[in-house]
Design a protein around this motif. Sequence first.
Motif, PDB file in Angstrom:
ATOM      1  N   GLU A   1      18.906  10.558  21.690  1.00  0.00           N
ATOM      2  CA  GLU A   1      18.132  10.221  22.201  1.00  0.00           C
ATOM      3  C   GLU A   1      18.610   8.488  22.449  1.00  0.00           C
ATOM      4  OE1 GLU A   1      15.896  11.741  24.384  1.00  0.00           O
ATOM      5  OE2 GLU A   1      15.856  13.931  23.741  1.00  0.00           O
ATOM      6  N   ARG A   2      19.212   7.828  21.238  1.00  0.00           N
ATOM      7  CA  ARG A   2      18.704   6.354  21.805  1.00  0.00           C
ATOM      8  C   ARG A   2      19.930   5.836  21.441  1.00  0.00           C
ATOM      9  NH1 ARG A   2      15.172   7.609  24.190  1.00  0.00           N
ATOM     10  NH2 ARG A   2      13.040   7.123  24.059  1.00  0.00           N
ATOM     11  N   PRO A   3      21.686   6.647  22.121  1.00  0.00           N
ATOM     12  CA  PRO A   3      22.303   6.384  20.908  1.00  0.00           C
ATOM     13  C   PRO A   3      23.049   4.719  21.054  1.00  0.00           C
ATOM     14  CG  PRO A   3      21.947   6.795  23.629  1.00  0.00           C
ATOM     15  CD  PRO A   3      21.380   6.652  22.927  1.00  0.00           C
ATOM     16  N   GLY A   4      21.955   3.723  21.696  1.00  0.00           N
ATOM     17  CA  GLY A   4      22.397   2.408  21.792  1.00  0.00           C
ATOM     18  C   GLY A   4      21.796   1.928  19.793  1.00  0.00           C
ATOM     19  N   LEU A   5      21.283   2.792  19.413  1.00  0.00           N
ATOM     20  CA  LEU A   5      20.433   2.208  18.052  1.00  0.00           C
ATOM     21  C   LEU A   5      22.000   2.384  17.165  1.00  0.00           C
ATOM     22  CD1 LEU A   5      16.561   3.140  18.430  1.00  0.00           C
ATOM     23  CD2 LEU A   5      17.342   1.000  18.905  1.00  0.00           C
ATOM     24  N   GLN A   6      21.658   2.275  16.269  1.00  0.00           N
ATOM     25  CA  GLN A   6      22.219   2.591  14.293  1.00  0.00           C
ATOM     26  C   GLN A   6      20.861   3.246  13.719  1.00  0.00           C
ATOM     27  OE1 GLN A   6      24.039  -1.764  13.531  1.00  0.00           O
ATOM     28  NE2 GLN A   6      25.433  -1.205  14.243  1.00  0.00           N
ATOM     29  N   VAL A   7      21.458   4.618  12.804  1.00  0.00           N
ATOM     30  CA  VAL A   7      21.127   5.275  12.187  1.00  0.00           C
ATOM     31  C   VAL A   7      21.723   5.356  11.205  1.00  0.00           C
ATOM     32  CG1 VAL A   7      19.621   7.808  12.698  1.00  0.00           C
ATOM     33  CG2 VAL A   7      19.685   5.952  14.650  1.00  0.00           C
ATOM     34  N   ILE A   8      21.183   5.991  10.075  1.00  0.00           N
ATOM     35  CA  ILE A   8      21.300   6.273   8.639  1.00  0.00           C
ATOM     36  C   ILE A   8      20.296   6.460   8.270  1.00  0.00           C
ATOM     37  CG2 ILE A   8      22.138   4.337   6.654  1.00  0.00           C
ATOM     38  CD1 ILE A   8      22.345   2.857   9.452  1.00  0.00           C
ATOM     39  N   VAL A   9      21.575   7.780   7.722  1.00  0.00           N
ATOM     40  CA  VAL A   9      20.370   9.092   7.502  1.00  0.00           C
ATOM     41  C   VAL A   9      19.777   8.483   5.776  1.00  0.00           C
ATOM     42  CG1 VAL A   9      20.203  11.213   6.510  1.00  0.00           C
ATOM     43  CG2 VAL A   9      20.622  10.812   9.214  1.00  0.00           C
ATOM     44  N   ASN A  10      18.514   8.686   5.147  1.00  0.00           N
ATOM     45  CA  ASN A  10      18.197   9.124   3.762  1.00  0.00           C
ATOM     46  C   ASN A  10      17.294   9.454   3.489  1.00  0.00           C
ATOM     47  OD1 ASN A  10      15.627   7.303   1.889  1.00  0.00           O
ATOM     48  ND2 ASN A  10      17.990   7.553   1.386  1.00  0.00           N
ATOM     49  N   GLY A  11      17.652  10.673   2.216  1.00  0.00           N
ATOM     50  CA  GLY A  11      16.894  11.460   1.745  1.00  0.00           C
ATOM     51  C   GLY A  11      17.223  12.652   1.137  1.00  0.00           C
ATOM     52  N   GLY A  12      17.221  12.762  -0.084  1.00  0.00           N
ATOM     53  CA  GLY A  12      17.942  14.035  -0.661  1.00  0.00           C
ATOM     54  C   GLY A  12      19.511  14.407  -0.227  1.00  0.00           C
ATOM     55  N   ILE A  13      19.953  13.691   0.070  1.00  0.00           N
ATOM     56  CA  ILE A  13      21.651  14.260  -0.216  1.00  0.00           C
ATOM     57  C   ILE A  13      22.045  13.332  -1.905  1.00  0.00           C
ATOM     58  CG2 ILE A  13      23.341  12.808   0.435  1.00  0.00           C
ATOM     59  CD1 ILE A  13      22.261  11.781   2.841  1.00  0.00           C
ATOM     60  N   ALA A  14      22.547  14.844  -2.240  1.00  0.00           N
ATOM     61  CA  ALA A  14      22.962  15.080  -4.060  1.00  0.00           C
ATOM     62  C   ALA A  14      24.464  15.002  -3.750  1.00  0.00           C
ATOM     63  CB  ALA A  14      22.358  16.096  -3.806  1.00  0.00           C
ATOM     64  N   THR A  15      25.468  15.345  -3.226  1.00  0.00           N
ATOM     65  CA  THR A  15      26.897  16.071  -2.803  1.00  0.00           C
ATOM     66  C   THR A  15      27.480  15.437  -1.843  1.00  0.00           C
ATOM     67  OG1 THR A  15      26.687  17.472  -1.910  1.00  0.00           O
ATOM     68  CG2 THR A  15      26.429  18.421  -3.533  1.00  0.00           C
ATOM     69  N   GLU A  16      28.728  14.780  -2.325  1.00  0.00           N
ATOM     70  CA  GLU A  16      29.587  14.390  -1.072  1.00  0.00           C
ATOM     71  C   GLU A  16      29.867  15.327  -0.287  1.00  0.00           C
ATOM     72  OE1 GLU A  16      34.736  13.726  -0.827  1.00  0.00           O
ATOM     73  OE2 GLU A  16      33.811  14.457  -3.556  1.00  0.00           O
ATOM     74  N   HIS A  17      29.900  16.314  -0.240  1.00  0.00           N
ATOM     75  CA  HIS A  17      29.586  17.562   1.033  1.00  0.00           C
ATOM     76  C   HIS A  17      28.511  16.826   1.903  1.00  0.00           C
ATOM     77  CE1 HIS A  17      30.183  20.706   4.034  1.00  0.00           C
ATOM     78  NE2 HIS A  17      28.386  21.211   3.329  1.00  0.00           N
ATOM     79  N   GLU A  18      27.502  17.255   1.341  1.00  0.00           N
ATOM     80  CA  GLU A  18      26.385  16.345   2.240  1.00  0.00           C
ATOM     81  C   GLU A  18      26.114  15.078   2.818  1.00  0.00           C
ATOM     82  OE1 GLU A  18      23.423  19.253  -0.795  1.00  0.00           O
ATOM     83  OE2 GLU A  18      22.892  17.308  -0.709  1.00  0.00           O
ATOM     84  N   ALA A  19      26.563  14.424   1.638  1.00  0.00           N
ATOM     85  CA  ALA A  19      27.271  12.489   2.418  1.00  0.00           C
ATOM     86  C   ALA A  19      28.074  13.316   3.909  1.00  0.00           C
ATOM     87  CB  ALA A  19      27.221  11.881   1.897  1.00  0.00           C
ATOM     88  N   THR A  20      28.990  13.779   3.599  1.00  0.00           N
ATOM     89  CA  THR A  20      29.878  13.442   4.676  1.00  0.00           C
ATOM     90  C   THR A  20      29.721  14.432   6.091  1.00  0.00           C
ATOM     91  OG1 THR A  20      31.472  13.538   3.437  1.00  0.00           O
ATOM     92  CG2 THR A  20      32.698  14.188   5.281  1.00  0.00           C
ATOM     93  N   ALA A  21      28.769  15.545   5.792  1.00  0.00           N
ATOM     94  CA  ALA A  21      28.465  16.087   6.691  1.00  0.00           C
ATOM     95  C   ALA A  21      27.501  15.159   7.540  1.00  0.00           C
ATOM     96  CB  ALA A  21      27.610  17.118   6.959  1.00  0.00           C
ATOM     97  N   HIS A  22      26.703  14.862   7.795  1.00  0.00           N
ATOM     98  CA  HIS A  22      25.552  13.249   8.630  1.00  0.00           C
ATOM     99  C   HIS A  22      26.609  12.637   9.096  1.00  0.00           C
ATOM    100  CE1 HIS A  22      22.106  14.315   6.683  1.00  0.00           C
ATOM    101  NE2 HIS A  22      22.315  14.687   4.938  1.00  0.00           N
ATOM    102  N   LEU A  23      27.449  12.010   8.572  1.00  0.00           N
ATOM    103  CA  LEU A  23      28.265  11.263   9.818  1.00  0.00           C
ATOM    104  C   LEU A  23      28.561  12.101  10.925  1.00  0.00           C
ATOM    105  CD1 LEU A  23      30.935  10.146   6.628  1.00  0.00           C
ATOM    106  CD2 LEU A  23      28.444   8.884   7.919  1.00  0.00           C
ATOM    107  N   ASP A  24      28.821  12.691  10.867  1.00  0.00           N
ATOM    108  CA  ASP A  24      28.909  13.791  12.082  1.00  0.00           C
ATOM    109  C   ASP A  24      28.558  13.379  13.486  1.00  0.00           C
ATOM    110  OD1 ASP A  24      31.700  15.054  11.619  1.00  0.00           O
ATOM    111  OD2 ASP A  24      29.871  16.939  10.901  1.00  0.00           O
TER     112      ASP A  24
END
Length: 332
Positions: free
Chosen positions: A203-226
């Motif tokens: 909705e707001r592509p001009g903003l930079q968004v970082i996700v936090n909360g419950g990330i416990a594995t390499e796979h989970e962390a990497t998936a957020h980068l999509d």
Amino acid sequence: MPASAAIAPEQLRLSVAPMMDWTDTHCRVFHRTIAPHARLYTEMVHANAVVLGDRTRLLAMDPIEHPVALQLGGSEPELLAQAARIGAGHGFDEINLNCGCPSDRVQAGRFGACLMREPTLVAESVGAMIEACDVPVTVKCRLGVDDDHDFDHFLAFIDTVAAAGCRTFVVHARNAWLKGLSPKENREVPPLRYDWAYALKRERPGLQVIVNGGIATEHEATAHLDHVEGAMLGRAAYHDPYLLHRLDVAWFGGALRTRGDLLRALRPYIEDQLARGVYLKHITRHFLGLFASERGGRAFRQVLSEGAHKPGADWSLIERALALTEHPAVAA
């Protein structure tokens, strides 16, 4: 109204969350050693303490830590502006406003997660901080508090703060319950809704968004980068710091180093701190999880836990602990 300075996208990909009683300067130096590209954050420091307190202690930082952000707590725009100016003057690369901590003590001071209900005040605070310093001013927030389950309400909070010049938001992707849950339960009980953070970015592509909360594995962390600019690890980075190293290598390149090599790279820092009168226990507590689930890991933790607090404890204790991981038969 001026916008906050930008942060290079590659500096947002991987970060370690601000954690009270944990992410002090010793912890951050360790994390920088194992993850050269991660963005690091201090523990939350109240703006009043920065302005009036012992800055040498509260704002302690080693040059190796960069890029490192100072997280502030507070709800008075003028005080936050002063603290932001002081923090930038001490060399911090970013000033982050806490709008996510749910503890009773924080609520009593009218800051942390309860600020999610006062977007105008947050906007005034952020605007004052941006005016006061020349480093990026960012916000770490929740999705809402208690029974706020309306995405449009969350989006309105973001829009109000963004209008004051904030361009970077770290979203702990769950609600904060202000009554009835402990801070620990607030990190585990409210359901995670990463899709809200993803929708915010769409909705707001001009903003930079970082996700936090419950990330416990390499796979989970990497998936957020999509979906968003970055993933911020909290407890996982602390309790299993080798995960942080694996992510740094996977996302930025370089050679995967052994746990022993990483720890030995910290020796000059540790010996310098010991020479300054720092007790070994204040440093070793941050890497007790380095050998989590590894052979000899339990013995490694035991040696450090039982010995690091003793007068005269030095690097030789760490070598003794490492020996139990490299030659597990010694621990038998």
